[in-house]
Write a protein that holds these residues in place. Sequence first.
Motif, PDB file in Angstrom:
ATOM      1  N   ARG A   3       8.033  49.042  77.304  1.00  0.00           N
ATOM      2  CA  ARG A   3       6.934  48.355  76.644  1.00  0.00           C
ATOM      3  C   ARG A   3       7.032  46.867  76.971  1.00  0.00           C
ATOM      4  NH1 ARG A   3       5.027  52.435  73.591  1.00  0.00           N
ATOM      5  NH2 ARG A   3       6.527  53.938  72.772  1.00  0.00           N
ATOM      6  N   ASP A   6       9.782  44.711  75.420  1.00  0.00           N
ATOM      7  CA  ASP A   6      11.192  45.088  75.552  1.00  0.00           C
ATOM      8  C   ASP A   6      11.974  43.991  76.258  1.00  0.00           C
ATOM      9  OD1 ASP A   6      10.652  47.507  74.373  1.00  0.00           O
ATOM     10  OD2 ASP A   6      10.656  48.664  76.237  1.00  0.00           O
ATOM     11  N   ARG A  62       3.873  40.673  71.881  1.00  0.00           N
ATOM     12  CA  ARG A  62       3.533  42.058  71.579  1.00  0.00           C
ATOM     13  C   ARG A  62       2.106  42.373  72.050  1.00  0.00           C
ATOM     14  NH1 ARG A  62       7.219  44.152  67.704  1.00  0.00           N
ATOM     15  NH2 ARG A  62       8.177  42.633  66.308  1.00  0.00           N
ATOM     16  N   PRO A 108       3.651  54.589  77.081  1.00  0.00           N
ATOM     17  CA  PRO A 108       4.388  53.419  77.544  1.00  0.00           C
ATOM     18  C   PRO A 108       3.495  52.176  77.577  1.00  0.00           C
ATOM     19  CG  PRO A 108       3.724  54.742  79.416  1.00  0.00           C
ATOM     20  CD  PRO A 108       3.288  55.493  78.189  1.00  0.00           C
ATOM     21  N   MET A 110       2.147  49.551  76.063  1.00  0.00           N
ATOM     22  CA  MET A 110       1.753  48.872  74.830  1.00  0.00           C
ATOM     23  C   MET A 110       2.821  49.054  73.755  1.00  0.00           C
ATOM     24  SD  MET A 110      -0.834  50.378  76.579  1.00  0.00           S
ATOM     25  CE  MET A 110      -0.892  51.966  75.785  1.00  0.00           C
ATOM     26  N   ASP A 111       2.884  48.092  72.834  1.00  0.00           N
ATOM     27  CA  ASP A 111       3.775  48.225  71.680  1.00  0.00           C
ATOM     28  C   ASP A 111       3.192  49.156  70.636  1.00  0.00           C
ATOM     29  OD1 ASP A 111       6.115  46.235  72.035  1.00  0.00           O
ATOM     30  OD2 ASP A 111       4.340  45.105  72.635  1.00  0.00           O
TER      31      ASP A 111
END
Length: 276
Positions: A3, A6, A62, A108, A110-111
């Motif tokens: 993400r 990360d 984010r 995967p 995107m938060d």
Amino acid sequence: MTRVSDPGTHWEVTDPARLATMIRLRALRMVAPHGFGYLGQALSSAEQLAALFTVMRPGRDRLVCSPSHYVIGFFAAAAELGILSEDDAETYGQDGSPVEAIGTERSPVMDYTCGSLGQGLSAAAGFALSDRLKGKDRRTFAFISDGELEEGQIWEAAMFAGHHRLNRLTVLLDANNSQVDGPVDTITTIEPIAAKWQAFGWTAQDIDGHDVDAVIKALAEAAEGDKPYVLINRTSTMRGLDCLPADADGHFIKLSPDLAARAEAELTGKLERRDA
């Protein structure tokens, strides 16, 4: 699955306008094997996503995608920037693949994304408030659609964010006047959009969402304000592909093999002329 927030995640955008064309081409190649799909969402959001990945800080900020059928654009951008592997990108929309046509909690890049429309802004407001309370230097970017403005939860979240002056929260609103039932303005009157957000305590700006430099400038300016910020991007689900028939359903475009080939030739031609 990686993400964008990360630790250790990395990407770099050197040419946002070129990236927008690559997003369209990649999305076309993801949809073409199926013969139909959410290509129009990638066409309308390509410049916004190119701008977003230009401004976001890897491993820190984010990213929320509220309308989960828009994930094709995020996946396309991530594949071009090395965040999503080529192998994973090629499984788009296939049974069992995490690279889904409609995003879920396991998607995967995107938060946060959500299957039901209207929920993403609530998650984004929660992220922004949590980061403030923890003293973390993060921005939260939430991508939403104009059709979602028909959802009451959007306005509850907007009121919450305005009340708490969540100035590290920035919304990109894709105002393409398209939803599954037809043009948004034939279903529900949502204008004046900017005035509504301002009434809820937000800074609002209305721009051409296909002007990538203008989107980048606005996203940078949003970081300096003392209120949450919404960027209303006026766009089209047909943008960037002149070969699409005038009556194409922008919400869920059908692609015959011939049309897919013509679309590929058009986009690759644009890249060749740009790179010449």
